[in-house]
Design an enzyme around this catalytic site. Structure first.
Site, PDB file in Angstrom:
ATOM      1  N   LYS A 244     -22.913 106.068  80.181  1.00  0.00           N
ATOM      2  CA  LYS A 244     -23.206 107.101  79.035  1.00  0.00           C
ATOM      3  C   LYS A 244     -22.896 108.391  79.593  1.00  0.00           C
ATOM      4  CE  LYS A 244     -27.549 108.543  78.393  1.00  0.00           C
ATOM      5  NZ  LYS A 244     -27.498 109.740  78.728  1.00  0.00           N
TER       6      LYS A 244
ATOM      7  N   GLU B 158     -30.767 113.410  70.832  1.00  0.00           N
ATOM      8  CA  GLU B 158     -31.980 113.651  71.741  1.00  0.00           C
ATOM      9  C   GLU B 158     -32.367 115.037  71.190  1.00  0.00           C
ATOM     10  OE1 GLU B 158     -32.070 113.367  75.948  1.00  0.00           O
ATOM     11  OE2 GLU B 158     -34.048 114.453  76.076  1.00  0.00           O
TER      12      GLU B 158
ATOM     13  N   GLU C 163     -22.851 112.816  78.614  1.00  0.00           N
ATOM     14  CA  GLU C 163     -23.265 113.715  77.773  1.00  0.00           C
ATOM     15  C   GLU C 163     -22.380 114.722  77.317  1.00  0.00           C
ATOM     16  OE1 GLU C 163     -26.575 115.755  79.720  1.00  0.00           O
ATOM     17  OE2 GLU C 163     -27.591 113.889  80.210  1.00  0.00           O
TER      18      GLU C 163
ATOM     19  N   ASP D  85     -25.941 105.430  83.400  1.00  0.00           N
ATOM     20  CA  ASP D  85     -25.723 107.014  82.985  1.00  0.00           C
ATOM     21  C   ASP D  85     -25.163 107.697  84.056  1.00  0.00           C
ATOM     22  OD1 ASP D  85     -26.435 109.157  81.311  1.00  0.00           O
ATOM     23  OD2 ASP D  85     -28.696 109.312  81.971  1.00  0.00           O
TER      24      ASP D  85
ATOM     25  N   ASP E 151     -30.238 108.974  84.176  1.00  0.00           N
ATOM     26  CA  ASP E 151     -30.105 109.995  85.291  1.00  0.00           C
ATOM     27  C   ASP E 151     -31.497 110.816  85.392  1.00  0.00           C
ATOM     28  OD1 ASP E 151     -29.811 111.797  83.132  1.00  0.00           O
ATOM     29  OD2 ASP E 151     -28.078 112.867  84.535  1.00  0.00           O
ATOM     30  N   SER E 152     -32.312 110.404  84.391  1.00  0.00           N
ATOM     31  CA  SER E 152     -33.850 110.934  84.289  1.00  0.00           C
ATOM     32  C   SER E 152     -34.344 110.437  85.537  1.00  0.00           C
ATOM     33  CB  SER E 152     -34.544 110.449  83.129  1.00  0.00           C
ATOM     34  OG  SER E 152     -34.463 108.910  83.028  1.00  0.00           O
TER      35      SER E 152
HETATM   36  O1  KIV Z   1     -31.494 110.062  81.536  1.00  0.00           O
HETATM   37  C1  KIV Z   1     -32.162 109.345  80.542  1.00  0.00           C
HETATM   38  O2  KIV Z   1     -33.023 108.639  80.712  1.00  0.00           O
HETATM   39  C2  KIV Z   1     -31.824 109.550  79.063  1.00  0.00           C
HETATM   40  C3  KIV Z   1     -32.548 108.987  78.205  1.00  0.00           C
HETATM   41  C4  KIV Z   1     -33.552 109.937  77.788  1.00  0.00           C
HETATM   42  C5  KIV Z   1     -31.590 108.915  76.722  1.00  0.00           C
HETATM   43  O3  KIV Z   1     -30.664 110.303  78.999  1.00  0.00           O
END
Ligand code: KIV
Length: 268
Positions: A116, A186, A118, A86, A47-48
């Site tokens: 994924k 992280e 969090e 994510d 989600d970056s």
């Molecule tokens: O959103 C993302 O890119 C991430 C990674 C940096 C692990 O969660």
């Protein structure tokens, strides 16, 4: 494992054999093809996306539709790497039914092979167990968790004092017990990652967590030098594509304006 499709059991085996695991982010098909050809084990549509591609200030505004749009594009570029989607902020936190529905969309519509999440609070553990129970593999994410940016008061290293470190150790164990197949650590001190990693059977993937994790993850545009002038301390730039791009675009402009482009060789 050269050339063969990466599976979740392969990742656990790599940990057992002491082989390091690689994970990078991708948000589009051409980047996915490069990562796949380079035999990166895991490709994460992080989600970056919100910050590095869509220009948001943090990851909170990212929607399911945006994530799915980019996950589908990445899917089309991959043959070998394991694809992880994510889950964006508020796509899983409300409770089990909505979390299962949205995770299912990543697999059914996006072609992801895992999701994924969090954090590791009671609710996240319950959601993780429910996903794993119905066959949706889950990757955990602890330490500096960007969806908690307001609570953390910014993007700060986590687990620096004894109490905070103990909490992350407990959370890692709880996530493993809930069934996650891998865990992103992280922004934690290297010593903490070094304590957690051998305690777990599942692999840890570090980003700003030192060398003792079972693998390393970076945001691709950071390592390629495509993100802004400043990047966090843990980012190693393996190329400077921003500079290269700027040079190429400036040269194009100059050649068009001075009528040097296109010459005969570029004409039909
Ligand atoms: O959103 C993302 O890119 C991430 C990674 C940096 C692990 O969660």
């Amino acid at each position: 494992m050269a050339g063969r499709k990466v599976t979740i059991p392969d990742l656990v085996k790599k940990k057992q054999d002491g082989q390091k695991i690689t994970m990078l982010t991708a948000y589009d098909c051409p980047t996915a093809k490069v990562l796949d050809e380079a035999e990166i084990d895991i490709v994460l549509v992080g989600d970056s996306l919100g910050m590095v591609v869509l220009g948001y200030e943090n990851t909170l505004p990212v929607t399911m539709d945006e994530m799915l749009h980019h996950t589908k594009a990445v899917r089309r570029g991959l043959k070998r790497s394991l694809l992880v989607g994510d889950m964006p902020f508020m796509s899983y936190q409300l409770g089990v039914p909505e979390a299962l529905y949205n995770a299912g969309r990543f697999l059914k519509e996006g072609g992801a092979e895992a999701v994924k999440l969090e954090g590791a609070g009671t609710r996240i553990l319950e959601i993780t167990r429910a996903m794993v129970e119905i066959g949706i593999p889950v990757m955990g994410h602890l330490g500096l968790t960007p969806q908690f940016v307001h609570q953390m008061g910014g993007y700060r290293v986590q687990g620096r004092n004894e109490e905070a470190a103990k909490l992350i150790v407990d959370q890692a164990q709880n996530l493993e017990a809930a069934g996650v197949f891998a865990l992103v650590l992280e922004g934690v001190p290297p010593n903490l990652a070094k304590v957690i990693t051998p305690q777990l059977k599942i692999p840890t993937l570090g980003i700003g967590a030192g060398p003792d994790c079972d693998g390393q993850v970076l945001v691709s545009l950071d390592l390629l030098g495509m993100s802004g002038a400043q990047s966090p301390k843990f980012v190693k730039r393996y190329a400077n594509l921003r500079e290269e791009s700027l040079k190429a675009v400036r040269q194009f402009k100059q050649e068009v304006e001075s009528q040097q482009f296109p010459t005969q060789e570029y004409c039909y």
